[in-house]
Design an enzyme around this catalytic site. Structure first.
Site, PDB file in Angstrom:
ATOM      1  CB  SER A 124      -0.864  -0.017   1.261  1.00 24.98           C
ATOM      2  OG  SER A 124      -1.449   1.241   1.464  1.00 24.98           O
ATOM      3  CE1 TYR A 148      -4.036  -2.992   5.377  1.00 23.12           C
ATOM      4  CE2 TYR A 148      -3.585  -0.642   5.106  1.00 23.12           C
ATOM      5  CZ  TYR A 148      -3.833  -1.893   4.561  1.00 23.12           C
ATOM      6  OH  TYR A 148      -3.862  -2.040   3.197  1.00 23.12           O
ATOM      7  CE  LYS A 152      -1.479  -4.725   3.208  1.00 21.73           C
ATOM      8  NZ  LYS A 152      -1.723  -6.033   2.614  1.00 21.73           N
TER       9      LYS A 152
HETATM   10  P1  NAD Z   1     -10.944  -7.187   0.807  1.00 20.22           P
HETATM   11  O1  NAD Z   1     -11.188  -7.223   2.271  1.00 20.22           O
HETATM   12  O2  NAD Z   1     -12.090  -6.907  -0.077  1.00 20.22           O
HETATM   13  O3  NAD Z   1     -10.265  -8.544   0.331  1.00 20.22           O
HETATM   14  C1  NAD Z   1      -9.399  -9.299   1.156  1.00 20.22           C
HETATM   15  C2  NAD Z   1      -9.849 -10.744   1.094  1.00 20.22           C
HETATM   16  O4  NAD Z   1      -8.963 -11.528   1.891  1.00 20.22           O
HETATM   17  C3  NAD Z   1     -11.257 -10.950   1.655  1.00 20.22           C
HETATM   18  O5  NAD Z   1     -12.026 -11.694   0.732  1.00 20.22           O
HETATM   19  C4  NAD Z   1     -11.034 -11.731   2.950  1.00 20.22           C
HETATM   20  O6  NAD Z   1     -12.105 -12.623   3.213  1.00 20.22           O
HETATM   21  C5  NAD Z   1      -9.740 -12.443   2.653  1.00 20.22           C
HETATM   22  N1  NAD Z   1      -8.905 -12.793   3.824  1.00 20.22           N
HETATM   23  C6  NAD Z   1      -8.462 -11.974   4.815  1.00 20.22           C
HETATM   24  N2  NAD Z   1      -7.688 -12.674   5.666  1.00 20.22           N
HETATM   25  C7  NAD Z   1      -7.619 -13.948   5.191  1.00 20.22           C
HETATM   26  C8  NAD Z   1      -6.965 -15.131   5.609  1.00 20.22           C
HETATM   27  N3  NAD Z   1      -6.195 -15.157   6.703  1.00 20.22           N
HETATM   28  N4  NAD Z   1      -7.116 -16.270   4.867  1.00 20.22           N
HETATM   29  C9  NAD Z   1      -7.875 -16.257   3.749  1.00 20.22           C
HETATM   30  N5  NAD Z   1      -8.522 -15.174   3.303  1.00 20.22           N
HETATM   31  C10 NAD Z   1      -8.395 -14.029   4.018  1.00 20.22           C
HETATM   32  O7  NAD Z   1      -9.761  -6.126   0.564  1.00 20.22           O
HETATM   33  P2  NAD Z   1      -9.220  -5.507  -0.792  1.00 20.22           P
HETATM   34  O8  NAD Z   1      -9.582  -4.077  -0.806  1.00 20.22           O
HETATM   35  O9  NAD Z   1      -9.564  -6.362  -1.936  1.00 20.22           O
HETATM   36  O10 NAD Z   1      -7.664  -5.570  -0.497  1.00 20.22           O
HETATM   37  C11 NAD Z   1      -6.852  -6.647  -0.947  1.00 20.22           C
HETATM   38  C12 NAD Z   1      -5.430  -6.439  -0.447  1.00 20.22           C
HETATM   39  O11 NAD Z   1      -4.949  -5.191  -0.922  1.00 20.22           O
HETATM   40  C13 NAD Z   1      -5.320  -6.395   1.077  1.00 20.22           C
HETATM   41  O12 NAD Z   1      -4.122  -7.035   1.456  1.00 20.22           O
HETATM   42  C14 NAD Z   1      -5.248  -4.923   1.372  1.00 20.22           C
HETATM   43  O13 NAD Z   1      -4.555  -4.652   2.560  1.00 20.22           O
HETATM   44  C15 NAD Z   1      -4.480  -4.412   0.176  1.00 20.22           C
HETATM   45  N6  NAD Z   1      -4.736  -2.994  -0.109  1.00 20.22           N
HETATM   46  C16 NAD Z   1      -6.003  -2.559  -0.281  1.00 20.22           C
HETATM   47  C17 NAD Z   1      -6.257  -1.219  -0.523  1.00 20.22           C
HETATM   48  C18 NAD Z   1      -7.661  -0.709  -0.700  1.00 20.22           C
HETATM   49  O14 NAD Z   1      -7.860   0.496  -0.649  1.00 20.22           O
HETATM   50  N7  NAD Z   1      -8.662  -1.536  -0.933  1.00 20.22           N
HETATM   51  C19 NAD Z   1      -5.185  -0.318  -0.622  1.00 20.22           C
HETATM   52  C20 NAD Z   1      -3.884  -0.802  -0.466  1.00 20.22           C
HETATM   53  C21 NAD Z   1      -3.678  -2.151  -0.206  1.00 20.22           C
HETATM   54  C1  UD1 Z   2      -7.260   5.007   3.640  1.00 20.22           C
HETATM   55  C2  UD1 Z   2      -6.400   4.401   4.716  1.00 20.22           C
HETATM   56  C3  UD1 Z   2      -5.114   3.882   4.104  1.00 20.22           C
HETATM   57  C4  UD1 Z   2      -5.430   2.887   2.993  1.00 20.22           C
HETATM   58  C5  UD1 Z   2      -6.287   3.622   1.961  1.00 20.22           C
HETATM   59  C6  UD1 Z   2      -6.617   2.739   0.790  1.00 20.22           C
HETATM   60  C7  UD1 Z   2      -7.026   5.717   6.721  1.00 20.22           C
HETATM   61  C8  UD1 Z   2      -6.540   6.699   7.747  1.00 20.22           C
HETATM   62  N1  UD1 Z   2      -6.140   5.410   5.755  1.00 20.22           N
HETATM   63  O1  UD1 Z   2      -6.540   6.063   3.118  1.00 20.22           O
HETATM   64  O2  UD1 Z   2      -4.302   3.256   5.070  1.00 20.22           O
HETATM   65  O3  UD1 Z   2      -4.242   2.424   2.397  1.00 20.22           O
HETATM   66  O4  UD1 Z   2      -7.482   4.070   2.604  1.00 20.22           O
HETATM   67  O5  UD1 Z   2      -7.939   2.576   0.583  1.00 20.22           O
HETATM   68  O6  UD1 Z   2      -8.136   5.202   6.809  1.00 20.22           O
HETATM   69  N2  UD1 Z   2     -12.593  11.506   3.290  1.00 20.22           N
HETATM   70  C9  UD1 Z   2     -13.583  12.385   3.652  1.00 20.22           C
HETATM   71  N3  UD1 Z   2     -14.757  11.886   4.125  1.00 20.22           N
HETATM   72  C10 UD1 Z   2     -14.992  10.545   4.266  1.00 20.22           C
HETATM   73  C11 UD1 Z   2     -13.970   9.644   3.873  1.00 20.22           C
HETATM   74  C12 UD1 Z   2     -12.772  10.150   3.415  1.00 20.22           C
HETATM   75  O7  UD1 Z   2     -13.410  13.600   3.553  1.00 20.22           O
HETATM   76  O8  UD1 Z   2     -16.069  10.151   4.711  1.00 20.22           O
HETATM   77  C13 UD1 Z   2     -11.320  12.033   2.731  1.00 20.22           C
HETATM   78  C14 UD1 Z   2     -10.083  11.675   3.539  1.00 20.22           C
HETATM   79  O9  UD1 Z   2      -9.825  12.626   4.523  1.00 20.22           O
HETATM   80  C15 UD1 Z   2      -9.011  11.636   2.430  1.00 20.22           C
HETATM   81  C16 UD1 Z   2      -9.787  11.175   1.191  1.00 20.22           C
HETATM   82  O10 UD1 Z   2     -11.160  11.454   1.459  1.00 20.22           O
HETATM   83  O11 UD1 Z   2      -8.522  12.931   2.187  1.00 20.22           O
HETATM   84  C17 UD1 Z   2      -9.637   9.687   0.901  1.00 20.22           C
HETATM   85  O12 UD1 Z   2      -9.945   8.961   2.087  1.00 20.22           O
HETATM   86  P1  UD1 Z   2     -10.019   7.364   2.104  1.00 20.22           P
HETATM   87  O13 UD1 Z   2     -10.857   6.889   0.990  1.00 20.22           O
HETATM   88  O14 UD1 Z   2     -10.408   6.952   3.485  1.00 20.22           O
HETATM   89  O15 UD1 Z   2      -8.525   6.902   1.772  1.00 20.22           O
HETATM   90  P2  UD1 Z   2      -7.147   7.321   2.478  1.00 20.22           P
HETATM   91  O16 UD1 Z   2      -7.331   8.285   3.556  1.00 20.22           O
HETATM   92  O17 UD1 Z   2      -6.214   7.713   1.399  1.00 20.22           O
END
Ligand code: NAD
Ligand code: UD1
Length: 331
Positions: A124, A148, A152
């Protein structure tokens, strides 16, 4: 290739499974469904019109993961499985450290046992902490503000050390910026449990009338209009980035930013959403959210140069697809 996709029933994993199937790979999904639903497996197969194999297992259990490798010749792993709610990670740090780090170590160990050398890891942009934008892969990582983020950074370090010690190992660490949007079919997308923490799902629920108004966290940041700036990337572009990373994987450790390289403020996103969907999103300005940074966007040039990948979908498509999914989605 036969690809094991951990967390493949989740938001990013499900879109990536479709992109892998469309690129001609076979997919085995391992997911314990702790943050997803079994019906996702059927939807993936429907959209791609191909079969996938599904194991409902916890990937922090070596015994469970071993069974997959006993039954299939796995050529590579994309490791998405993890817990991802920042606030919850502060309340339940042990759950986060255990689930996210042990699963990474279990997979690395099983890889060694079965001679699997290709691994792509979901990291991330949070690992950059409060560095100066745009974030570049060569920057020193700064401490994150929550467990969290630390899971990572620690997982990245573990995989890097393993790859240094095993020259045949090929690892890609993908640092995602802010994934939003949904598959263009409208069948799959982001469906968070309870009240969303992230901006786009909050906006779509306000547009639908499920939530009264958006609360914008601060308008006094040093940004274009005072609201927080992020690099929003369409989840299908992100999924395609994984296929590119996997297909271009070479020995060693490679770090890539997967973002668009473009920063968008909260107010700009709200405006784009209203324009894309001809719908109003009421909002109010409230205090800053603790732990937020002012700006976060990628230097996305390395992925373009080395993987030939670049994000293609613009902010309006992200807003359109997110809204299309929200309208169709029924809890
Ligand atoms: P998500 O929660 O939708 O998907 C994660 C999946 O992993 C889920 O289906 C959950 O059931 C499964 N899971 C969790 N722990 C498990 C375990 N121990 N064994 C088997 N399955 C397990 O999340 P996502 O948004 O699709 O994110 C996927 C990956 O990307 C995560 O590692 C997350 O940290 C990373 N990531 C996500 C974002 C974001 O904004 N969505 C940003 C940066 C990184
Ligand atoms: C969040 C996570 C970050 C993760 C990322 C990916 C936090 C503190 N950080 O980041 O670790 O990797 O998501 O999905 O949760 N905002 C509003 N109102 C809302 C929601 C968000 O104003 O109800 C603003 C936030 O202040 C930010 C932007 O929208 O400026 C994006 O927010 P968000 O979608 O939560 O993502 P991140 O803060 O970038």
């Amino acid at each position: 290739m036969n690809i094991l996709v951990t967390g493949g029933a989740g938001y990013i994993g499900s879109h990536t499974c479709i992109a892998l199937l469309e690129a001609g790979h076979s997919v085995i999904i391992a997911d314990n469904l702790c943050n997803s639903k079994r019906e996702m497996i059927g939807k993936i197969m429907d959209i791609a019109d191909k079969e996938v194999t599904f194991y409902e297992i916890d990937v922090s259990s070596a015994e469970a993961v071993n069974i997959i490798f006993e039954n299939y010749k796995v050529d590579g792993i994309i490791h998405f499985a993890g817990l991802k709610a920042v606030g919850e990670s502060v309340e339940k740090p042990l759950n986060y450290y255990y689930n996210n780090i042990v699963s990474t170590m279990v997979l690395a160990k099983v890889c060694q046992k079965y001679g699997v050398n290709r691994l792509v890891f979901s990291s991330s942009a949070t690992v950059y902490g409060n560095n100066k934008v745009p974030f570049v892969e060569t920057m020193d990582l700064l401490p994150t503000t929550n467990p969290y983020g630390e899971t990572k950074a620690i997982s990245e370090r573990i995989l890097t050390d393993i790859a240094i010690a095993n020259p045949a190992y090929s690892v890609s660490l993908l640092r995602y910026f802010n994934p939003v949007g949904a598959h263009e079919s409208g069948l799959i997308g982001e469906a968070p449990n309870g009240i969303p923490n992230n901006l786009m799902p909050y906006v779509t629920q306000v547009a639908k009338g499920k939530l009264e108004k958006l609360r914008i966290f601060g308008n006094d940041y040093p940004t274009v209009d005072g609201t927080g700036v992020r690099d929003y990337i369409h989840v299908v572009d992100l999924a395609e980035g994984h296929v590119a990373a996997l297909e271009n994987l070479t020995e060693g450790v490679h770090v890539y930013n997967l973002g668009t390289g473009k920063g968008t403020s909260v107010l700009e996103l709200v405006k784009a959403f209203e324009e894309a969907n001809a719908i109003e999103v009421p909002y109010e300005i409230v205090d800053r959210r603790p732990g937020d940074i002012a700006s976060c966007y990628a230097d996305a040039s390395k992925a373009k140069r080395e993987l030939g990948w670049t994000a293609k979908r613009d902010l309006l498509s992200m807003c359109r697809d997110a809204w299309q999914f929200e309208k169709k989605y029924k809890e």
